[in-house]
Design an enzyme around this catalytic site. Structure first.
Site, PDB file in Angstrom:
ATOM      1  N   GLY A  13       0.776  -1.242   0.000  1.00 36.05           N
ATOM      2  CA  GLY A  13       0.000   0.000   0.000  1.00 36.05           C
ATOM      3  C   GLY A  13       0.802   1.284   0.000  1.00 36.05           C
ATOM      4  CB  SER A  14       4.335   2.238  -0.632  1.00 35.27           C
ATOM      5  OG  SER A  14       4.603   1.816  -1.944  1.00 35.27           O
ATOM      6  CG  ASN A  15       2.311   3.301  -5.759  1.00 38.66           C
ATOM      7  OD1 ASN A  15       2.715   4.357  -6.248  1.00 38.66           O
ATOM      8  ND2 ASN A  15       2.975   2.158  -5.858  1.00 38.66           N
ATOM      9  CG  MET A  91       0.032  -7.818  -7.128  1.00 39.31           C
ATOM     10  SD  MET A  91       0.753  -6.946  -8.555  1.00 39.31           S
ATOM     11  CE  MET A  91       2.262  -6.306  -7.849  1.00 39.31           C
ATOM     12  CG  HIS A 115       4.231  -2.281 -14.822  1.00 38.73           C
ATOM     13  ND1 HIS A 115       3.888  -3.447 -14.172  1.00 38.73           N
ATOM     14  CD2 HIS A 115       5.391  -2.529 -15.478  1.00 38.73           C
ATOM     15  CE1 HIS A 115       4.813  -4.374 -14.435  1.00 38.73           C
ATOM     16  NE2 HIS A 115       5.725  -3.847 -15.230  1.00 38.73           N
TER      17      HIS A 115
HETATM   18  C1  GAR Z   1       4.307  -1.152  -7.039  1.00 41.85           C
HETATM   19  O1  GAR Z   1       5.693  -1.182  -7.313  1.00 41.85           O
HETATM   20  C2  GAR Z   1       3.504  -1.160  -8.322  1.00 41.85           C
HETATM   21  O2  GAR Z   1       4.084  -0.414  -9.356  1.00 41.85           O
HETATM   22  C3  GAR Z   1       3.511  -2.630  -8.644  1.00 41.85           C
HETATM   23  O3  GAR Z   1       3.272  -3.254  -7.404  1.00 41.85           O
HETATM   24  C4  GAR Z   1       3.872  -2.465  -6.378  1.00 41.85           C
HETATM   25  C5  GAR Z   1       2.852  -2.232  -5.288  1.00 41.85           C
HETATM   26  O4  GAR Z   1       3.452  -1.610  -4.184  1.00 41.85           O
HETATM   27  N1  GAR Z   1       2.521  -2.974  -9.610  1.00 41.85           N
HETATM   28  C6  GAR Z   1       2.720  -3.918 -10.534  1.00 41.85           C
HETATM   29  O5  GAR Z   1       3.725  -4.590 -10.593  1.00 41.85           O
HETATM   30  C7  GAR Z   1       1.588  -4.077 -11.544  1.00 41.85           C
HETATM   31  N2  GAR Z   1       1.919  -5.060 -12.490  1.00 41.85           N
HETATM   32  P1  GAR Z   1       2.573  -0.858  -3.108  1.00 41.85           P
HETATM   33  O6  GAR Z   1       1.520  -1.880  -2.617  1.00 41.85           O
HETATM   34  O7  GAR Z   1       3.535  -0.504  -2.020  1.00 41.85           O
HETATM   35  O8  GAR Z   1       1.937   0.311  -3.753  1.00 41.85           O
END
Ligand code: GAR
Length: 215
Positions: A13-15, A91, A115
């Protein structure tokens, strides 16, 4: 114009956190209507709850993709207007059945993804690792509209970042993640200000498809 978004998450969940911070800091004119996850244990759900944002979790385990998507669609219907689905580390591949529920009159689906690579290079679930192991000297982050293929669709924004000789996978990922955390909120804010249409460069065949859908 303020946009109403549902953020889909599966993990850390950092994004999501970066998007919430941008909203709270007044840098992103958006309402996060709900955070939705296919993993009831996702840390992202805790982050949402800490900020008073409603959450909904439905594990995909033990049910067919169609049923999982239908139950999420049914749930979304009850939330009122959602302008965009924002995938932030979600995912699960969304089928065309799901996407059709978010088809905009201009032909694209109102579903946005981030991505961790310069697409079309290194799609899939291990973008950073694959780019790093390949030995790229430049990688990047892509924000794009989602279509029926994995990590595919009209590109809204791309920001490159370097890979240095002394990098470890961890330092490489950390550099990319910090790009993600500033890029995603800023692209969403551009969408709030000018809409999607000004952001992507449509391909000729896509323009034709849009024309057909508009008729
Ligand atoms: C992020 O790096 C995002 O770009 C990637 O998953 C991670 C989620 O991190 N997404 C993909 O690879 C999509 N194919 P987060 O949960 O800390 O946001």
């Amino acid at each position: 114009m303020s946009i109403k978004i549902a953020v889909f998450v599966s993990g850390r969940g950092s994004n999501l956190n970066a998007i919430i911070q941008a909203v709270e800091d007044g840098e992103l004119d958006a309402e996060i209507v709900q955070v939705i996850s296919n993993d009831p244990e996702a840390q992202a759900l805790t982050i949402a709850a800490q900020h008073g944002i409603e959450t909904f979790a439905l594990s995909h385990k033990g049910i067919k993709r169609r049923e999982h998507e239908d139950r999420i669609l049914e749930h979304l219907k009850g939330l009122g207007t959602i302008d965009y689905i924002v995938l932030a580390g979600y995912m699960r591949v969304l089928s065309s059945h799901f996407l059709k529920a978010f088809r905009h009159e201009d032909g694209y689906f109102s579903v946005i993804n981030i991505h961790p690579s310069l697409l079309p290079a290194f799609p899939g679930i291990n973008g950073y690792e694959e780019a790093f192991n390949y030995g790229v000297k430049v990688s990047g982050v892509t924000v794009h509209l989602v279509d029926e293929k994995v990590d595919h669709g009209p590109i809204l924004a791309q920001v490159p970042f370097p890979r240095f000789a002394e990098d470890t996978l961890d330092s490489f990922c950390a550099r990319g993640l910090s790009v993600e955390h500033s890029l995603y909120p800023s692209v969403l804010q551009q969408i709030a200000e000018i809409g999607i249409e000004g952001l992507y460069l449509s391909k000729p065949e896509q323009r034709n498809r849009e024309k057909t859908v508009k008729k």
